[in-house]
Write a protein that holds these residues in place. Sequence first.
Motif, PDB file in Angstrom:
ATOM      1  N   PRO A   1       0.811  -1.224   0.000  1.00 31.56           N
ATOM      2  CA  PRO A   1       0.000   0.000   0.000  1.00 31.56           C
ATOM      3  C   PRO A   1       0.843   1.273   0.000  1.00 31.56           C
ATOM      4  CG  PRO A   1      -0.455  -1.332   1.968  1.00 31.56           C
ATOM      5  CD  PRO A   1       0.525  -2.075   1.139  1.00 31.56           C
ATOM      6  N   ILE A   2       1.969   1.233   0.698  1.00 35.97           N
ATOM      7  CA  ILE A   2       2.830   2.422   0.731  1.00 35.97           C
ATOM      8  C   ILE A   2       3.442   2.662  -0.646  1.00 35.97           C
ATOM      9  CG2 ILE A   2       4.978   3.350   1.699  1.00 35.97           C
ATOM     10  CD1 ILE A   2       4.115   2.048   4.383  1.00 35.97           C
ATOM     11  N   ALA A   3       3.882   1.592  -1.307  1.00 39.33           N
ATOM     12  CA  ALA A   3       4.450   1.730  -2.657  1.00 39.33           C
ATOM     13  C   ALA A   3       3.396   2.236  -3.641  1.00 39.33           C
ATOM     14  CB  ALA A   3       5.008   0.385  -3.125  1.00 39.33           C
ATOM     15  N   ARG A   4       2.156   1.918  -3.374  1.00 33.16           N
ATOM     16  CA  ARG A   4       1.072   2.394  -4.242  1.00 33.16           C
ATOM     17  C   ARG A   4       0.788   3.873  -4.002  1.00 33.16           C
ATOM     18  NH1 ARG A   4      -4.901  -0.222  -4.009  1.00 33.16           N
ATOM     19  NH2 ARG A   4      -5.771   0.838  -5.799  1.00 33.16           N
ATOM     20  N   LEU A   5       0.803   4.291  -2.741  1.00 33.53           N
ATOM     21  CA  LEU A   5       0.467   5.664  -2.375  1.00 33.53           C
ATOM     22  C   LEU A   5       1.580   6.669  -2.656  1.00 33.53           C
ATOM     23  CD1 LEU A   5      -1.255   5.207   1.117  1.00 33.53           C
ATOM     24  CD2 LEU A   5      -2.323   6.113  -0.946  1.00 33.53           C
ATOM     25  N   LEU A   6       2.815   6.311  -2.332  1.00 29.34           N
ATOM     26  CA  LEU A   6       3.893   7.311  -2.309  1.00 29.34           C
ATOM     27  C   LEU A   6       4.194   8.008  -3.634  1.00 29.34           C
ATOM     28  CD1 LEU A   6       6.581   6.207   0.279  1.00 29.34           C
ATOM     29  CD2 LEU A   6       5.070   8.168   0.325  1.00 29.34           C
ATOM     30  N   PRO A   7       4.240   7.334  -4.772  1.00 31.27           N
ATOM     31  CA  PRO A   7       4.546   8.088  -5.992  1.00 31.27           C
ATOM     32  C   PRO A   7       3.537   9.207  -6.273  1.00 31.27           C
ATOM     33  CG  PRO A   7       4.824   5.745  -6.388  1.00 31.27           C
ATOM     34  CD  PRO A   7       4.187   5.888  -5.039  1.00 31.27           C
ATOM     35  N   PHE A   8       2.265   8.900  -6.141  1.00 26.95           N
ATOM     36  CA  PHE A   8       1.245   9.924  -6.356  1.00 26.95           C
ATOM     37  C   PHE A   8       1.276  10.957  -5.240  1.00 26.95           C
ATOM     38  CE2 PHE A   8      -2.986  11.696  -5.820  1.00 26.95           C
ATOM     39  CZ  PHE A   8      -3.298  12.087  -7.105  1.00 26.95           C
ATOM     40  N   SER A   9       1.322  10.495  -3.991  1.00 27.78           N
ATOM     41  CA  SER A   9       1.287  11.381  -2.834  1.00 27.78           C
ATOM     42  C   SER A   9       2.458  12.347  -2.808  1.00 27.78           C
ATOM     43  CB  SER A   9       1.285  10.559  -1.540  1.00 27.78           C
ATOM     44  OG  SER A   9       0.143   9.765  -1.473  1.00 27.78           O
ATOM     45  N   SER A  10       3.647  11.849  -3.122  1.00 26.55           N
ATOM     46  CA  SER A  10       4.821  12.729  -3.069  1.00 26.55           C
ATOM     47  C   SER A  10       4.740  13.816  -4.131  1.00 26.55           C
ATOM     48  CB  SER A  10       6.108  11.923  -3.197  1.00 26.55           C
ATOM     49  OG  SER A  10       6.134  11.193  -4.402  1.00 26.55           O
ATOM     50  N   GLY A  11       4.171  13.504  -5.274  1.00 28.72           N
ATOM     51  CA  GLY A  11       3.985  14.527  -6.306  1.00 28.72           C
ATOM     52  C   GLY A  11       3.019  15.607  -5.869  1.00 28.72           C
ATOM     53  N   THR A  12       1.897  15.220  -5.273  1.00 25.57           N
ATOM     54  CA  THR A  12       0.943  16.228  -4.807  1.00 25.57           C
ATOM     55  C   THR A  12       1.515  17.002  -3.621  1.00 25.57           C
ATOM     56  OG1 THR A  12      -0.228  14.642  -3.405  1.00 25.57           O
ATOM     57  CG2 THR A  12      -1.081  14.967  -5.627  1.00 25.57           C
ATOM     58  N   TYR A  13       2.289  16.314  -2.789  1.00 29.44           N
ATOM     59  CA  TYR A  13       2.915  16.978  -1.647  1.00 29.44           C
ATOM     60  C   TYR A  13       3.898  18.050  -2.125  1.00 29.44           C
ATOM     61  CZ  TYR A  13       5.312  17.453   2.852  1.00 29.44           C
ATOM     62  OH  TYR A  13       5.856  17.940   4.019  1.00 29.44           O
ATOM     63  N   ALA A  14       4.714  17.715  -3.097  1.00 27.95           N
ATOM     64  CA  ALA A  14       5.674  18.691  -3.643  1.00 27.95           C
ATOM     65  C   ALA A  14       4.926  19.889  -4.230  1.00 27.95           C
ATOM     66  CB  ALA A  14       6.551  18.028  -4.694  1.00 27.95           C
ATOM     67  N   SER A  15       3.846  19.638  -4.949  1.00 25.69           N
ATOM     68  CA  SER A  15       3.108  20.747  -5.539  1.00 25.69           C
ATOM     69  C   SER A  15       2.435  21.598  -4.457  1.00 25.69           C
ATOM     70  CB  SER A  15       2.070  20.264  -6.550  1.00 25.69           C
ATOM     71  OG  SER A  15       1.056  19.528  -5.940  1.00 25.69           O
ATOM     72  N   GLU A  16       1.960  20.962  -3.365  1.00 28.14           N
ATOM     73  CA  GLU A  16       1.383  21.723  -2.253  1.00 28.14           C
ATOM     74  C   GLU A  16       2.437  22.604  -1.585  1.00 28.14           C
ATOM     75  OE1 GLU A  16      -0.301  18.829   0.395  1.00 28.14           O
ATOM     76  OE2 GLU A  16      -1.858  18.260  -1.029  1.00 28.14           O
ATOM     77  N   LEU A  17       3.640  22.065  -1.396  1.00 28.51           N
ATOM     78  CA  LEU A  17       4.713  22.857  -0.802  1.00 28.51           C
ATOM     79  C   LEU A  17       5.081  24.042  -1.682  1.00 28.51           C
ATOM     80  CD1 LEU A  17       7.094  20.130   0.687  1.00 28.51           C
ATOM     81  CD2 LEU A  17       5.503  21.631   1.915  1.00 28.51           C
ATOM     82  N   LEU A  18       5.146  23.818  -2.986  1.00 26.89           N
ATOM     83  CA  LEU A  18       5.448  24.910  -3.915  1.00 26.89           C
ATOM     84  C   LEU A  18       4.347  25.963  -3.907  1.00 26.89           C
ATOM     85  CD1 LEU A  18       6.980  22.931  -6.908  1.00 26.89           C
ATOM     86  CD2 LEU A  18       8.191  24.462  -5.321  1.00 26.89           C
ATOM     87  N   MET A  19       3.109  25.508  -3.755  1.00 24.27           N
ATOM     88  CA  MET A  19       1.989  26.433  -3.744  1.00 24.27           C
ATOM     89  C   MET A  19       2.032  27.358  -2.516  1.00 24.27           C
ATOM     90  SD  MET A  19      -2.089  25.581  -3.864  1.00 24.27           S
ATOM     91  CE  MET A  19      -2.138  24.878  -2.223  1.00 24.27           C
ATOM     92  N   ILE A  20       2.402  26.823  -1.361  1.00 30.03           N
ATOM     93  CA  ILE A  20       2.415  27.647  -0.141  1.00 30.03           C
ATOM     94  C   ILE A  20       3.747  28.363   0.093  1.00 30.03           C
ATOM     95  CG2 ILE A  20       0.653  26.237   0.982  1.00 30.03           C
ATOM     96  CD1 ILE A  20       2.893  25.034   2.726  1.00 30.03           C
ATOM     97  N   ALA A  21       4.779  28.011  -0.675  1.00 30.64           N
ATOM     98  CA  ALA A  21       6.110  28.603  -0.466  1.00 30.64           C
ATOM     99  C   ALA A  21       6.109  30.141  -0.546  1.00 30.64           C
ATOM    100  CB  ALA A  21       7.121  28.011  -1.429  1.00 30.64           C
ATOM    101  N   PRO A  22       5.439  30.745  -1.516  1.00 30.74           N
ATOM    102  CA  PRO A  22       5.489  32.208  -1.574  1.00 30.74           C
ATOM    103  C   PRO A  22       4.933  32.888  -0.331  1.00 30.74           C
ATOM    104  CG  PRO A  22       4.674  31.338  -3.643  1.00 30.74           C
ATOM    105  CD  PRO A  22       4.749  30.192  -2.686  1.00 30.74           C
ATOM    106  N   GLY A  23       3.942  32.257   0.321  1.00 24.81           N
ATOM    107  CA  GLY A  23       3.354  32.826   1.544  1.00 24.81           C
ATOM    108  C   GLY A  23       4.326  32.795   2.690  1.00 24.81           C
TER     109      GLY A  23
END
Length: 179
Positions: free
Chosen positions: A157-179
Motif C-alpha cells: 500500500p505504501i508503494a502504491r500511495l507514495l509516488p502519487f502522494s509525493s507529487g501532490t505533496y511537492a506541488s502543495e509545498l510549492l503552492m504555499i512557499a510564496p506565503g
Amino acid sequence: SNLGLGSGLIRFLPEAGGEAARLMNAAFSLGALVAGAASALFLLGLPLWAPRLGFLRDNPLLALSFVLFTMAATVFWIQDQALLARRRGEHLFLRSLLHNLMRLLLPLGVLAGLAGATGIVVSVGLPVLISVFLGAAIFLPAALPGYRPALTLAREPIARLLPFSSGTYASELLMIAPG
C-alpha cells in the motif's frame, strides 16, 4: 509530515475494495511515523533555530506531548482526507464539529489547571488527539464498515500511495512557499 498521503487516499481509496482498510492504516501509520521523527528532530534542533521554545525540550513530559500531538495532527489531516475519499461528508462534518467544540471548550479547563506555555501546548494538542481517537473508533468504521485501526507499514500500500502522494505533496509545498 503528511507527505500528501491524504491526496493519495483520495485518489486510490475509491478503487481499493477489500484493501481499503489496509491502505488507510498504512497511510496513517506512515504519516504518524514521519511526524514523530520530524517533531523529534525539531525538538533536538531547538537550540539552533528556536531557542525561546526550549521549554518544549526541557520538560520530558511536554516534549513527549509535543511529539504525540504532532503525530496526531498529521493523522487527523489524513483521516479527513480518508473520509472525503469515502464520500462521507456527514462524518467529516460531525467530527469537525466535535473537534471545534473541543477547541473552544477544552482550553478553558486545561489553562485553568496548567499555567503558561504548557497549558497552551496541551490545550491545542488535546482536542486533536481526542479527535483522532474519535475518528478511528467511530467515524472511520462508520465510513468503512468493518474498519479497524491498526499500525502497519505494509510495503504494497505504501508503494502504491507514495509516488502519487509525493507529487501532490511537492506541488502543495510549492503552492504555499510564496506565503
